[in-house]
Design an enzyme around this catalytic site. Structure first.
Site, PDB file in Angstrom:
ATOM      1  CD  GLU A 169      24.896  42.184  56.910  1.00  0.00           C
ATOM      2  OE1 GLU A 169      24.324  41.439  57.729  1.00  0.00           O
ATOM      3  OE2 GLU A 169      25.872  41.827  56.241  1.00  0.00           O
ATOM      4  CG  ASN A 210      28.744  47.596  54.827  1.00  0.00           C
ATOM      5  OD1 ASN A 210      29.149  47.922  53.726  1.00  0.00           O
ATOM      6  ND2 ASN A 210      28.995  46.417  55.381  1.00  0.00           N
ATOM      7  CG  HIS A 246      29.075  39.109  50.362  1.00  0.00           C
ATOM      8  ND1 HIS A 246      30.410  38.825  50.569  1.00  0.00           N
ATOM      9  CD2 HIS A 246      28.692  39.889  51.405  1.00  0.00           C
ATOM     10  CE1 HIS A 246      30.810  39.391  51.699  1.00  0.00           C
ATOM     11  NE2 HIS A 246      29.796  40.050  52.221  1.00  0.00           N
ATOM     12  CD  GLU A 274      31.047  43.094  54.294  1.00  0.00           C
ATOM     13  OE1 GLU A 274      30.603  41.923  54.251  1.00  0.00           O
ATOM     14  OE2 GLU A 274      30.690  43.905  55.168  1.00  0.00           O
ATOM     15  CG  ASP A 276      32.727  37.146  48.757  1.00  0.00           C
ATOM     16  OD1 ASP A 276      31.554  37.241  48.345  1.00  0.00           O
ATOM     17  OD2 ASP A 276      33.005  37.073  49.968  1.00  0.00           O
TER      18      ASP A 276
END
Length: 495
Positions: A169, A210, A246, A274, A276
């Site tokens: 990030e 990432n 996300h 990651e 969701d």
């Protein structure tokens, strides 16, 4: 989305005891067998389907998750890649200068090895979960601390890590660099330094940058793309880009596939790291179906990009997801509900991977719904066909007001024809104590039920258990929803 999330840091511990106890027969077929087949395992697990496509399908786990049998039952069956939620981050591995703690990370690595899973190392350089001693270093000491940290940690796990999120990030939403300790000390040169240092420690590990909100083509993903091109032109050993993914239901960028492809065209691997897909609570039937569409499309996007190596979901199930505690009013973000049962998103993912989806919920059929603790049956008082009548338990009598049908869409219906009604959670409420009533069938999420292999009947919307108030065994005791607790007043058989 914002970066204000603690990465599985505060997770509620919730055990889903998968005890035997449901002996249900639907049209001569054991519902126990049907539910067991559709809960933790599909006929062909995600990992097997993904491997057949040259991909992996992973999850994220913390040490606390390893003692949650509900999570590990699913993880052991379905996933072949593990990302440690917190255990390899700087605040855990080097909380004070030169003093390393690899115990938690070792537990994740050992678990993965014992279940034939690979490990994504997460992460080496990140502005969050960074001990204050690093941020407080004089600028001329930051590079030395970073190099020592990377070298020590990567050497410790050498040969055990498939890929490292070396830098995590690093961008703001407008494409500018996060002004953290590393950028302040070294400018953008810290990327090349970190990647080269990690490569020197373990030349076989794939090295990633990432980030989140880079899934579509925008200022942030453009900045990362330009950085990746620059690093590769310098011979820096950048191996891949991680798309955290996300999402909010219905908001997956339409150019996700094309965006991944442009990074792949640089010669980089890409991965969904990651995943969701959160929605406003209480979850609606339309929300769950849109989530299924999203999961299926994301999986298809990865399969369509030859250098997309795999997909990892961030966590296993809704009850143990970081979403609820980070985004108030949102949740239900994974493929498994709060009782470890697969949701429509699971089936759409299986289908996207080329498998046959499980039958969830089980096929139509039914009979009396027996309250195990009371030895009585779930009953519509006085055979009322009035919407809003609260259910009760009563001596079993074989009458129509005690005959329940489990439909293929997850409803439990009573009566037939124009009189047919559905079991309903009152007014879409999701709190313990919500009355369970009959209402006109409308396909709402508050009329969707899971008949589980541990003997419970749970609301798909809230995850709460069908409960006999006060554990009463008396005729006329009312039915409600309550937090699942394993009590005999929450045990049911349908036959």
């Amino acid at each position: 989305m914002t970066p204000l999330y603690p990465r599985l840091r505060q997770r509620r511990s919730r055990f889903g005891a998968l005890a035997a106890g449901l002996a249900v027969t639907v049209a001569g077929t054991s519902l126990l067998a049907l539910v067991a087949a559709s809960s933790a395992q599909a006929a062909t697990p995600l990992r097997t389907l993904a491997e057949a496509q040259g991909r992996y399908f992973g999850t994220a786990l913390t040490v606390a998750d390893l003692s949650n049998t509900g999570e590990t039952t699913i993880a052991n069956a379905q996933f072949d890649m593990v990302t440690p939620g917190n255990e390899m981050k700087w605040d855990t591995t080097e909380p004070s200068s030169g003093r390393f703690n690899f115990g938690p990370g070792d537990q994740i690595a050992s678990y993965a090895a014992s279940h034939n899973m690979r490990v994504r190392g997460h992460n080496l350089v990140w502005h969050a979960q960074l001990p204050s001693w690093v941020s407080n270093l004089p600028a001329n000491q930051v590079q030395g601390a970073m190099d020592a940290h990377i070298t020590t940690e990567v050497n410790h796990y050498k040969g055990k890590i498939y890929a490292w999120d070396v830098v995590n990030e690093p961008f703001n939403g407008d494409g500018s660099f996060v002004n953290d300790a590393f950028y302040k000390a070294m400018g953008s040169n810290y990327f090349a330094e970190a990647l080269r240092t990690a490569h020197a420690a373990d030349p076989d590990a794939k090295l990633y940058i990432n980030d989140y909100n880079i899934e579509g083509q925008n200022a942030k993903s453009n900045a990362l793309y330009n950085l990746a091109k620059s690093l590769l032109s310098q011979g820096v050993p950048l191996g891949g880009i991680g798309f955290e993914s996300h999402f909010i239901v219905g908001q997956v960028p339409s150019d996700f596939r094309a965006n991944m492809q442009r990074f792949a065209d640089l010669g980089l691997d890409v991965a969904v790291t990651e995943l969701d897909d959160r929605m406003q609570l209480p979850a609606s039937s339309s929300g769950l179906q849109q989530q299924a569409t999203d999961y299926g499309n994301i999986t298809k996007d990865c399969l369509a990009v030859s250098r997309c190596v795999g997909v990892s979901q961030w966590g296993v199930d809704d009850a143990n997801s970081w979403i609820d505690g980070t985004f108030p009013g949102y949740g239900a973000a994974t493929m498994y509900d709060r009782n470890f049962q697969p949701k429509p998103a699971y089936n759409s993912t299986v289908t996207a991977l080329g498998g046959s989806s499980t039958t969830t919920p089980p096929p139509s059929g039914g009979g009396a719904l027996h309250a195990v603790g009371a030895g009585k049956c779930l009953d519509v008082p006085n055979s009322s066909t009035t919407a809003g009548t609260q259910l009760q338990i009563w001596d079993c009598n074989g009458q129509a007001n005690q005959s329940w049908t489990r439909t293929s869409s997850g409803q439990l219906t009573v009566f037939s024809g124009s009189s047919q009604l559905c079991m309903d959670a009152y007014n879409n409420q999701t709190s313990p104590g919500t009355k369970v009533e009959v209402w006109s069938c409308n396909g709402g999420a508050n009329q969707q039920w899971s008949v589980n292999s541990n003997g419970t009947v749970t609301s798909t919307q809230s995850g709460l258990c069908l409960d006999v108030t006060g554990a009463s065994t008396a005729n006329g005791a009312l039915a409600e929803l309550w937090t699942c607790n394993g009590g005999s007043n929450q045990q049911w058989t349908l036959s």
